[in-house]
Design a protein around this motif. Structure first.
Motif, PDB file in Angstrom:
ATOM      1  N   GLN A  50       1.036   5.833   0.884  1.00 61.79           N
ATOM      2  CA  GLN A  50       0.367   7.108   1.204  1.00 61.79           C
ATOM      3  C   GLN A  50       1.176   8.148   0.967  1.00 61.79           C
ATOM      4  O   GLN A  50       2.252   8.432   1.412  1.00 61.79           O
ATOM      5  CB  GLN A  50       0.181   7.058   2.880  1.00 61.79           C
ATOM      6  CG  GLN A  50      -0.707   8.006   3.298  1.00 61.79           C
ATOM      7  CD  GLN A  50      -1.426   8.006   4.558  1.00 61.79           C
ATOM      8  OE1 GLN A  50      -1.087   6.991   5.336  1.00 61.79           O
ATOM      9  NE2 GLN A  50      -2.390   8.454   5.139  1.00 61.79           N
ATOM     10  N   LYS A  60      -3.027  12.501   1.482  1.00 66.77           N
ATOM     11  CA  LYS A  60      -3.862  11.599   0.785  1.00 66.77           C
ATOM     12  C   LYS A  60      -4.168  10.402   1.889  1.00 66.77           C
ATOM     13  O   LYS A  60      -3.295  10.192   2.585  1.00 66.77           O
ATOM     14  CB  LYS A  60      -3.417  11.304  -0.552  1.00 66.77           C
ATOM     15  CG  LYS A  60      -3.348  12.438  -1.492  1.00 66.77           C
ATOM     16  CD  LYS A  60      -3.021  11.803  -2.951  1.00 66.77           C
ATOM     17  CE  LYS A  60      -2.925  12.904  -3.890  1.00 66.77           C
ATOM     18  NZ  LYS A  60      -2.759  12.538  -5.434  1.00 66.77           N
ATOM     19  N   GLU A  61      -5.131   9.580   1.568  1.00 64.50           N
ATOM     20  CA  GLU A  61      -5.417   8.366   2.324  1.00 64.50           C
ATOM     21  C   GLU A  61      -4.502   7.274   1.526  1.00 64.50           C
ATOM     22  O   GLU A  61      -4.035   7.368   0.473  1.00 64.50           O
ATOM     23  CB  GLU A  61      -6.843   7.953   2.183  1.00 64.50           C
ATOM     24  CG  GLU A  61      -8.057   8.678   2.840  1.00 64.50           C
ATOM     25  CD  GLU A  61      -9.281   8.199   2.742  1.00 64.50           C
ATOM     26  OE1 GLU A  61     -10.057   8.626   3.662  1.00 64.50           O
ATOM     27  OE2 GLU A  61      -9.536   7.355   1.744  1.00 64.50           O
ATOM     28  N   ARG A  62      -4.294   6.221   2.623  1.00 67.58           N
ATOM     29  CA  ARG A  62      -3.573   5.180   2.111  1.00 67.58           C
ATOM     30  C   ARG A  62      -4.261   4.462   0.872  1.00 67.58           C
ATOM     31  O   ARG A  62      -5.590   4.408   0.933  1.00 67.58           O
ATOM     32  CB  ARG A  62      -3.412   4.266   3.429  1.00 67.58           C
ATOM     33  CG  ARG A  62      -2.522   3.056   3.229  1.00 67.58           C
ATOM     34  CD  ARG A  62      -2.183   2.395   4.177  1.00 67.58           C
ATOM     35  NE  ARG A  62      -3.510   1.842   4.909  1.00 67.58           N
ATOM     36  CZ  ARG A  62      -3.491   1.798   6.418  1.00 67.58           C
ATOM     37  NH1 ARG A  62      -2.589   1.842   7.117  1.00 67.58           N
ATOM     38  NH2 ARG A  62      -4.756   1.321   6.681  1.00 67.58           N
ATOM     39  N   GLU A  63      -3.668   4.056  -0.047  1.00 66.95           N
ATOM     40  CA  GLU A  63      -4.168   3.153  -1.181  1.00 66.95           C
ATOM     41  C   GLU A  63      -3.623   1.849  -1.405  1.00 66.95           C
ATOM     42  O   GLU A  63      -2.360   1.763  -1.208  1.00 66.95           O
ATOM     43  CB  GLU A  63      -4.285   4.166  -2.352  1.00 66.95           C
ATOM     44  CG  GLU A  63      -3.161   4.428  -2.988  1.00 66.95           C
ATOM     45  CD  GLU A  63      -2.949   4.958  -4.327  1.00 66.95           C
ATOM     46  OE1 GLU A  63      -4.164   4.996  -4.985  1.00 66.95           O
ATOM     47  OE2 GLU A  63      -2.040   5.541  -4.777  1.00 66.95           O
ATOM     48  N   PHE A 100       1.006  -1.027   0.051  1.00 70.26           N
ATOM     49  CA  PHE A 100      -0.008  -0.043  -0.052  1.00 70.26           C
ATOM     50  C   PHE A 100       0.889   1.231  -0.062  1.00 70.26           C
ATOM     51  O   PHE A 100       2.147   1.156   0.330  1.00 70.26           O
ATOM     52  CB  PHE A 100      -0.981  -0.036   1.287  1.00 70.26           C
ATOM     53  CG  PHE A 100      -1.892  -1.126   1.303  1.00 70.26           C
ATOM     54  CD1 PHE A 100      -1.684  -2.263   1.629  1.00 70.26           C
ATOM     55  CD2 PHE A 100      -3.231  -0.841   1.047  1.00 70.26           C
ATOM     56  CE1 PHE A 100      -2.512  -3.435   1.606  1.00 70.26           C
ATOM     57  CE2 PHE A 100      -4.351  -1.653   1.050  1.00 70.26           C
ATOM     58  CZ  PHE A 100      -3.707  -3.191   1.200  1.00 70.26           C
ATOM     59  N   ARG A 109      -8.193   0.672   1.562  1.00 69.69           N
ATOM     60  CA  ARG A 109      -7.214   1.309   2.453  1.00 69.69           C
ATOM     61  C   ARG A 109      -6.549   0.363   3.134  1.00 69.69           C
ATOM     62  O   ARG A 109      -5.681   0.713   4.018  1.00 69.69           O
ATOM     63  CB  ARG A 109      -7.870   2.350   3.325  1.00 69.69           C
ATOM     64  CG  ARG A 109      -8.587   3.630   2.575  1.00 69.69           C
ATOM     65  CD  ARG A 109      -9.066   4.536   3.500  1.00 69.69           C
ATOM     66  NE  ARG A 109     -10.030   3.855   4.295  1.00 69.69           N
ATOM     67  CZ  ARG A 109     -10.851   4.424   5.224  1.00 69.69           C
ATOM     68  NH1 ARG A 109     -10.916   5.645   5.217  1.00 69.69           N
ATOM     69  NH2 ARG A 109     -11.812   3.825   5.935  1.00 69.69           N
ATOM     70  N   GLY A 158      -3.552  -2.187  -8.367  1.00 69.61           N
ATOM     71  CA  GLY A 158      -4.431  -0.888  -8.305  1.00 69.61           C
ATOM     72  C   GLY A 158      -4.215  -0.399  -9.755  1.00 69.61           C
ATOM     73  O   GLY A 158      -3.364  -0.466 -10.463  1.00 69.61           O
TER      74      GLY A 158
END
Length: 125
Positions: free
Chosen positions: A39, A43-46, A37, A108, A61
């Protein structure tokens, strides 16, 4: 308990490549699905990528498809993320994650059992 230690981050120019590694301190590494993941600041974790216990299934992703490759070596208890054609928007802290459920590696990453402390990747334009 699983401890995860990431390495391989750094500064790279756009279009370049990096390979991240995540070493797990656990005897039963193959019972865990593994994922990456990221971040970025503000921003949000993706979700970036995930790989099943035996490495048979992988998912990416949308923003990294075709550029990043996740792999694992169960004998070395290590998961890798090969990042090619890097873009400035790939700049982020990258986190390794472990969970016994493959499906948990998404979004997330809420509910994932174990996380590394992260490694910073900076892509300059």
């Amino acid at each position: 308990q699983v401890q995860l230690v990431e390495s391989g981050g750094g500064l790279v120019q756009a279009g370049g490549s990096l390979r991240l590694s995540c070493a797990a301190s656990v005897r039963t590494f193959s019972v865990y699905a593994m994922g990456w993941f990221r971040q970025a600041p503000g921003k949000e974790r993706e979700f970036v990528a995930r790989i099943s216990r035996l490495g048979i299934s992988t998912t990416y992703g949308e923003s990294v498809k075709g550029r990043f490759t996740i792999s694992r070596d169960n004998a070395r208890s290590t998961v890798y993320l090969q990042m090619d054609s890097l873009k400035p928007e790939d700049t982020a802290v990258y986190y390794c994650a472990a969970d016994q459920q493959f499906a948990t590696m998404s979004g997330r990453g809420d509910g994932i059992d174990y996380w590394g402390k992260g490694t910073l990747v900076t892509v300059s334009s």
